[in-house]
Design a protein around this motif. Sequence first.
Motif, short mmCIF file in Angstrom:
data_model
loop_
_atom_site.label_atom_id
_atom_site.label_comp_id
_atom_site.label_asym_id
_atom_site.label_seq_id
_atom_site.Cartn_x
_atom_site.Cartn_y
_atom_site.Cartn_z
N LEU A 193 5.89 -11.45 0.26
CA LEU A 193 6.67 -11.59 1.38
C LEU A 193 5.89 -10.59 2.52
CD1 LEU A 193 10.19 -11.33 -0.08
CD2 LEU A 193 8.60 -13.30 0.66
N PRO A 194 5.57 -11.11 3.70
CA PRO A 194 4.86 -10.25 4.81
C PRO A 194 5.87 -9.14 5.15
CG PRO A 194 4.85 -12.67 5.41
CD PRO A 194 5.94 -12.30 3.96
N ASP A 195 5.20 -7.80 5.30
CA ASP A 195 5.64 -6.66 5.95
C ASP A 195 6.56 -5.96 5.07
OD1 ASP A 195 4.46 -7.11 8.20
OD2 ASP A 195 6.04 -8.40 9.23
N THR A 196 6.60 -6.50 3.62
CA THR A 196 7.27 -6.14 2.71
C THR A 196 6.58 -5.53 1.36
OG1 THR A 196 7.80 -8.08 1.30
CG2 THR A 196 9.34 -7.40 3.25
N ASP A 197 7.21 -5.03 0.46
CA ASP A 197 6.47 -4.47 -0.74
C ASP A 197 6.74 -5.36 -1.88
OD1 ASP A 197 5.44 -2.49 0.50
OD2 ASP A 197 7.01 -1.02 0.06
N TRP A 198 7.25 -6.67 -1.56
CA TRP A 198 7.89 -7.59 -2.55
C TRP A 198 6.94 -8.72 -2.58
CZ3 TRP A 198 11.73 -6.04 -5.85
CH2 TRP A 198 12.19 -4.91 -5.43
N THR A 199 6.94 -9.28 -3.92
CA THR A 199 6.18 -10.50 -4.06
C THR A 199 7.32 -11.64 -4.54
OG1 THR A 199 3.93 -9.38 -4.19
CG2 THR A 199 4.35 -11.78 -5.16
N LEU A 200 7.23 -12.81 -4.15
CA LEU A 200 7.96 -14.01 -4.67
C LEU A 200 7.19 -14.49 -5.50
CD1 LEU A 200 10.50 -15.75 -4.71
CD2 LEU A 200 9.53 -17.10 -3.06
N ALA A 201 7.41 -14.70 -6.99
CA ALA A 201 6.75 -15.45 -8.04
C ALA A 201 7.43 -16.78 -8.28
CB ALA A 201 6.64 -14.42 -9.29
#
Length: 551
Positions: A193-201
């Motif tokens: 996810l842009p500008d975040t420290d999270w990833t969508l899997a």
Amino acid sequence: MNSLRRQLAAKLSIGITLLTTPIFVVALGILFLYSHHLLYQDTATHANNILQTTSQHLRSELGLVENAVNSNAWLMEENFRPDSLQSICHRLLRLNRTPVTCQVVTDSVEMSNIKLGFSVDTTANGDTLFYYSRALRPDGDAVKGIVTAGLPIKRLKTIIKQAEQPFPVCEFLLLENDQTFDTEDAHVFYDELPDTDWTLALICPDSEFEKSYRQLAHIAYFLFIGGLLLILIICYLLTRHTIKPLHKLLAHTKNIVSGKYAEVIPRSNHKDAIGRLQNSVVVMQQSLLEHVDSIRKTGEETKKHNEELARAQMLAEEGVQKKAIFIQNVSHQMRTPLNIVMGFADVLGESLAAQQDGASQSLLQDAELADITETMTYNAIHLRRMVQMLYDSSEYGTSQELFSGKSEYVTINNIAQECIEYTRERFPKTTINFESNIPPRAVVKTNHLYLMRTLRELLFNAAKYSDGQHIMLRISETISTIRFTVEDVGPGIPSDTLGMIFKPFGKVDDLSEGLGLGLPLAKRHALSLGGDLTYDVDYHDGCRFILEVPK
């Protein structure tokens, strides 16, 4: 032959199929692997597209929070007072449905614990929120406070649940950027996810991929079986079509063996081995036909030569026979008048001897002496006539007639009268009538001798073989010829012997008087004069001959 054709076609088809099967299997295997790769890429691309779409929806929700904060941050910096900040926060929540919390932190200690941008934190009551934080700089330089707006994580989960699923049992996870989902039974796709420290899997079990693989395997199996059958059928049809010229050649060779050479084998325009074989058989057939034709021609020529030899032998034998008959006939025809002349000569000799011995009276009376003299004269003339005919029929006589001139001017009526008088002298009791439709002094340019001999022969035959009382010599003219017509009343000539009257030595009766040369010589004389001598078949009271000579 049909059984042989089917067996040969089947054997060749099976052989070609066995040769082409490895190639087909290898090609099908390569196609299967390539299709497997494309299917995997297509599935993975589809999953990534869904993942990116879902990620975009999440980013849109986060973007709404970010826009809400950024759009009110300048107002807070302009009115950086506690009551104003509180009022602006309420205004932000009122105007934007996405954020659920909004606060401004001005304590330096608390500000040090807040991360600018997007972050995740848990509230006191256990709710997890996505926060967006921005620094406030009322003076333009130093940070005096931080505005934070929160979004419940439940809302993001709702968006994920509403997203399209590539497979029925797929699952979305939110992971930190440094986290991964390790599994051996699933394919995992990630999108930060842009500008975040999270990833969508996105987690997709391998069983979903294997369904497509199994369908592909079933398709490959049916393709393999159907392809083999199709190859076998095509090979069989192509083999039958290919060996068809061979069976035609077999039929042609059987015809040649049975002796039927006339059926021509067509040439082939193909350059393959069968085409060259067919053309070789064509050349062989042509060579065989030439030899057969040569043998046939040789046989025909031999047969024709043998027939000619047999005909020549027959003609030679016939010539020998005719020669013997001719000699016998000539000797008979000449011996008869000679015997008469010799017999009467003996009588005259005895009468003369008696007178010399002083007999008072001659043995012969005057009347008898006149009859003997007349008889001897007739036979002598007859003998001379036969000698003249033999001379005219000889090669020398023919050559002499051929080179004789035809430049004599002959008075037509006079020569007719001369021939009539000549005939009357030989046949005193004969009555010959004469008619002429041309002027008395009319002449014709011809040969006097041969015209006279022709007319004498016609009148002589008429006086000799008719009743002697109704002989007519008639002279008339046409546009280009003078016509002499001699007719009589008598037995005439039988119709079955008309074809031989102008042939040399041809006689109606072998025992009849004459050599059979009179009419043939008369015909030859007429032709040599430029005219012709014909027999009138329409006259039935006797004989009628027509002699025509050119004017």
